[in-house]
Design an enzyme around this catalytic site. Structure first.
Site, PDB file in Angstrom:
ATOM      1  N   GLU A  12     -31.763  17.355  33.410  1.00  0.00           N
ATOM      2  CA  GLU A  12     -30.515  17.736  33.347  1.00  0.00           C
ATOM      3  C   GLU A  12     -29.472  18.082  32.756  1.00  0.00           C
ATOM      4  O   GLU A  12     -30.426  19.105  31.845  1.00  0.00           O
ATOM      5  CB  GLU A  12     -30.485  15.867  32.302  1.00  0.00           C
ATOM      6  CG  GLU A  12     -30.983  14.496  33.080  1.00  0.00           C
ATOM      7  CD  GLU A  12     -30.229  13.189  32.670  1.00  0.00           C
ATOM      8  OE1 GLU A  12     -29.645  12.978  31.896  1.00  0.00           O
ATOM      9  OE2 GLU A  12     -31.664  12.562  32.653  1.00  0.00           O
ATOM     10  N   ASP A  68     -38.510  10.314  27.792  1.00  0.00           N
ATOM     11  CA  ASP A  68     -36.872  10.097  27.292  1.00  0.00           C
ATOM     12  C   ASP A  68     -36.623  11.523  26.631  1.00  0.00           C
ATOM     13  O   ASP A  68     -36.685  11.133  25.423  1.00  0.00           O
ATOM     14  CB  ASP A  68     -36.317   8.846  27.614  1.00  0.00           C
ATOM     15  CG  ASP A  68     -34.744   8.645  27.416  1.00  0.00           C
ATOM     16  OD1 ASP A  68     -34.508   9.819  27.543  1.00  0.00           O
ATOM     17  OD2 ASP A  68     -34.357   7.883  27.253  1.00  0.00           O
ATOM     18  N   ARG A 107     -27.659   5.148  41.034  1.00  0.00           N
ATOM     19  CA  ARG A 107     -29.131   5.619  40.886  1.00  0.00           C
ATOM     20  C   ARG A 107     -29.154   6.159  41.740  1.00  0.00           C
ATOM     21  O   ARG A 107     -29.442   6.113  42.252  1.00  0.00           O
ATOM     22  CB  ARG A 107     -29.413   4.388  40.835  1.00  0.00           C
ATOM     23  CG  ARG A 107     -30.751   4.543  40.072  1.00  0.00           C
ATOM     24  CD  ARG A 107     -31.100   4.890  38.314  1.00  0.00           C
ATOM     25  NE  ARG A 107     -31.058   3.706  38.156  1.00  0.00           N
ATOM     26  CZ  ARG A 107     -30.204   3.697  36.580  1.00  0.00           C
ATOM     27  NH1 ARG A 107     -30.392   5.196  35.623  1.00  0.00           N
ATOM     28  NH2 ARG A 107     -29.801   2.645  35.822  1.00  0.00           N
ATOM     29  N   HIS A 160     -26.608  14.462  35.566  1.00  0.00           N
ATOM     30  CA  HIS A 160     -27.681  14.229  35.469  1.00  0.00           C
ATOM     31  C   HIS A 160     -28.500  14.112  36.892  1.00  0.00           C
ATOM     32  O   HIS A 160     -28.695  13.194  37.444  1.00  0.00           O
ATOM     33  CB  HIS A 160     -27.509  12.908  34.894  1.00  0.00           C
ATOM     34  CG  HIS A 160     -28.570  11.900  34.593  1.00  0.00           C
ATOM     35  ND1 HIS A 160     -29.662  11.232  35.587  1.00  0.00           N
ATOM     36  CD2 HIS A 160     -28.588  10.857  33.337  1.00  0.00           C
ATOM     37  CE1 HIS A 160     -30.022  10.546  34.164  1.00  0.00           C
ATOM     38  NE2 HIS A 160     -29.658  10.014  33.654  1.00  0.00           N
ATOM     39  N   ARG A 169     -17.620   9.284  35.560  1.00  0.00           N
ATOM     40  CA  ARG A 169     -19.594   9.163  37.030  1.00  0.00           C
ATOM     41  C   ARG A 169     -19.157   7.629  37.795  1.00  0.00           C
ATOM     42  O   ARG A 169     -18.916   7.463  38.264  1.00  0.00           O
ATOM     43  CB  ARG A 169     -20.987   8.759  37.119  1.00  0.00           C
ATOM     44  CG  ARG A 169     -20.752   7.872  35.613  1.00  0.00           C
ATOM     45  CD  ARG A 169     -22.966   7.381  35.240  1.00  0.00           C
ATOM     46  NE  ARG A 169     -23.178   6.502  34.249  1.00  0.00           N
ATOM     47  CZ  ARG A 169     -24.346   5.867  33.871  1.00  0.00           C
ATOM     48  NH1 ARG A 169     -24.906   6.317  34.703  1.00  0.00           N
ATOM     49  NH2 ARG A 169     -24.536   5.413  32.567  1.00  0.00           N
TER      50      ARG A 169
HETATM   51  C1  BG6 Z   1     -30.780   8.950  30.500  1.00  0.00           C
HETATM   52  C2  BG6 Z   1     -31.078   9.007  28.928  1.00  0.00           C
HETATM   53  O1  BG6 Z   1     -30.230  10.479  30.783  1.00  0.00           O
HETATM   54  O2  BG6 Z   1     -30.537   7.849  31.986  1.00  0.00           O
HETATM   55  C3  BG6 Z   1     -31.727   7.908  29.039  1.00  0.00           C
HETATM   56  O3  BG6 Z   1     -31.735   9.774  28.559  1.00  0.00           O
HETATM   57  C4  BG6 Z   1     -31.302   6.623  30.511  1.00  0.00           C
HETATM   58  O4  BG6 Z   1     -31.969   7.117  28.353  1.00  0.00           O
HETATM   59  C5  BG6 Z   1     -31.506   7.497  31.631  1.00  0.00           C
HETATM   60  O5  BG6 Z   1     -32.187   6.063  30.296  1.00  0.00           O
HETATM   61  C6  BG6 Z   1     -30.597   6.495  32.263  1.00  0.00           C
HETATM   62  O6  BG6 Z   1     -29.137   5.870  31.964  1.00  0.00           O
HETATM   63  P1  BG6 Z   1     -28.192   5.221  32.867  1.00  0.00           P
HETATM   64  O7  BG6 Z   1     -27.118   4.318  32.032  1.00  0.00           O
HETATM   65  O8  BG6 Z   1     -27.806   5.817  34.296  1.00  0.00           O
HETATM   66  O9  BG6 Z   1     -29.774   3.904  33.390  1.00  0.00           O
END
Ligand code: BG6
Length: 302
Positions: free
Chosen positions: A273, A214, A76, A171, A102
């Site tokens: 992103e 989002d 994260r 991202h 990833r």
């Molecule tokens: C964003 C999406 O790019 O990533 C969201 O638009 C999503 O919808 C977020 O919740 C996080 O995704 P993840 O899979 O890393 O929890």
């Protein structure tokens, strides 16, 4: 990873004082890069840039204090490489969100000391595990150049004999200090899909955050700037090979539902992103390649 394997990586790709491979918190290898005053850390799992910044300044990229470092788990924060699809799989919700790149183990393809920047190239090829999720041969490469700017280039090559359609994203999570004071410049007037409602809107003025966000911005221009007054800085993201920019902040409720994001951490971060998301996909003929590129740099507050 065994000491021997790390030693072999360092022998082949290490650069004295500039690039070293070390064991990350889960034992998996990370590349530590030092380029003058600038530094970065890249996990080989996911080709995931975990950190980038200049010595003595707040980190440019943001990573959660609850981030999980474990085989097969996405981290994260930093810059997850979402590929070969963005978000949920287009037809099978049982497949991993944001694809498999990833959480796959990448290999090191090259390293170089370019004087004003240190470069590391990681590669991923199809194998039994990837073909079980996505039945296509491919070669994927992430080039990371660390200097006064962080330059990322994700190049996908279709090594099969049929066309393939790709989505994806670099991202990037940015530290903003206080998200309610932050704004994103450069998306004014762009049409966006609000993923929370399914509705389309046109962006009025800079993007600000006062709740969960989002959004997939279509026909996003070649650059945008994340202004973070709480950190006394702005970060410019210039991009190529990408028609969409995704803006995400989970806000209170979603943050509570994410085990790897602290309840209050949503306030410190903002994802902007560089994407091929929503209707913005790329179809590659056999042998064709596509590069998704992002250049990230701190710029003065304007
Ligand atoms: C964003 C999406 O790019 O990533 C969201 O638009 C999503 O919808 C977020 O919740 C996080 O995704 P993840 O899979 O890393 O929890």
């Amino acid at each position: 990873m065994a000491d021997q394997a790390l030693a072999a990586l360092n022998d082949r790709f290490g650069l004295a004082g500039k690039l070293a491979f070390v064991a990350g918190p889960s034992g998996l290898p990370h590349a530590r890069i030092a380029s003058g005053d600038y530094g970065a850390e890249v996990a080989l799992q996911g080709a995931h840039v975990l950190a980038y910044g200049r010595r003595g300044e707040p980190p440019v990229l943001w990573t959660s204090r609850l981030a999980v470092f474990a085989p097969g788990k996405a981290v994260r924060g930093g810059v997850p490489v979402c590929w070969p699809w963005f978000g949920p799989h287009p037809s099978d919700p049982g497949k991993p969100a944001h694809g498999f790149a990833r959480v796959s183990m990448w290999s090191v393809a090259a390293s170089a000391d370019g004087g004003d920047a240190v470069a590391l190239t990681l590669g991923l090829r199809d194998d039994g595990a990837t073909r079980a999720l996505w039945p296509h041969p491919f070669a994927l490469e992430l080039s990371v150049r660390v200097g006064a700017r962080l330059e990322l280039a994700l190049t996908a090559t279709n090594t099969g004999d049929a066309p393939v359609t790709l989505g994806g994203a670099l991202h990037s999570y940015f530290g903003v200090g206080a998200v309610t004071e932050a704004r994103i410049m450069g998306l004014e007037g762009a049409r966006y899909l609000d993923q929370l409602t399914g509705e389309f809107h046109a962006q009025q003025g800079p993007v600000t955050v006062a709740g969960e966000v989002d959004r997939i911005y279509e026909d996003a221009g070649p650059a945008c700037t994340i202004v973070a007054p709480a950190l006394g800085r702005a970060v410019r993201v210039a991009k190529s090979g990408s028609a969409t920019t995704v803006v995400w902040n989970p806000w209170v409720e979603k943050a509570r539902s994410l085990a790897d994001l602290g309840d209050e951490e949503y306030h410190e971060m903002l994802c902007v992103e560089t994407a091929n998301a929503g209707a913005d996909t790329v179809t590659l003929a056999p042998g064709a390649r596509h590069t998704l590129g992002a250049t990230i740099e701190v710029v003065p507050l304007s």
